[in-house]
Write a protein that holds these residues in place. Structure first.
Motif: not given
Length: 234
Positions: A77-87
């Protein structure tokens, strides 16, 4: 159950059985009531030992559950959210900081950070959904965080109940030990003319373990800052 706990219960039971079949007449009258009381103590020791073991196993299960939930919360959950924020916000340092992967090393902090990230992400829900996250991604995050919080509470309850069972074991053992000392003072003099029976009695009565009071496994409530396994970044 600890080895000395098993030994204590076994010795008390053997003493009770000896007196139930070989009880001599003592100077102060019958020891029947004392034997009954010792039997009740043995029963309580058996019950509290079982309770202690059950609570220990359940607490271990909750510990494993906590670790699994914390790992899932971070990785799924948090890792995909953080990655999406970078995008979505490559040049926005404030938002990148808000959605950066947490470095928290304890469960409570991880829960708080996860809930804060989910709350902040709702303002940019469309951008995150466009990046591929589920429409209810924020709710999913807070749900897992709540499950982790519940697991922490459940483990604390089991640890507390095990500590209670351990305290009850120590109290029952102390009562049994004191009772055997009184019985020894009453029984041993009446067996002096029966060397074989006296030797058997002495072996039992003087072999009551002394380690249960201080030697039982120490059980503490889990610290507030329980460590969290931090997986390697994907």
């Amino acid at each position: 159950m600890e080895r000395h706990q098993k030994q204590s219960i076994r010795v008390f039971r053997q003493i009770r059985e000896f007196l139930a079949t070989n009880a001599p007449e003592v100077g102060l009258g019958s020891i029947g009531k004392m034997v009954e009381r010792l039997g009740a103590i043995v029963t309580e020791l058996d019950e509290q030992s079982r309770s202690q073991e059950v609570r220990q196993r359940q607490a271990r299960g909750r510990t494993q559950e906590k670790r699994a939930l914390a790992r899932r919360l971070r990785r799924e959950f948090l890792l995909p959210l953080s990655g999406a924020a970078k995008l979505n916000f490559p040049g926005n340092k404030a938002l990148l900081t808000t959605f950066a992967m947490p470095q928290a090393r304890d469960y409570q902090a991880l829960i708080s950070i996860a809930e804060a990230m989910a709350g902040a992400a709702t303002e940019y829900r469309d951008a995150f959904v466009t990046s591929g996250l589920q429409e209810d991604f924020a709710t999913r995050i807070t749900t897992v965080a709540a499950e982790l919080r519940a697991a922490i509470s459940s483990q604390a309850v089991e640890v507390s109940k095990r500590a209670s069972a351990t305290a009850a074991l120590r109290r029952a053992y102390a009562q049994g030990r004191d009772l055997v000392r009184v019985l020894d003072a009453m029984v041993a003099p009446r067996l002096e003319d029966q060397p074989q029976r006296l030797a058997e009695w002495t072996t039992l009565a003087r072999f009551v373990p002394t380690g249960l009071d201080s030697g039982a496994q120490k059980v503490d409530a889990p610290p507030t800052g329980s460590p969290v396994e931090v997986p390697a970044a994907a």
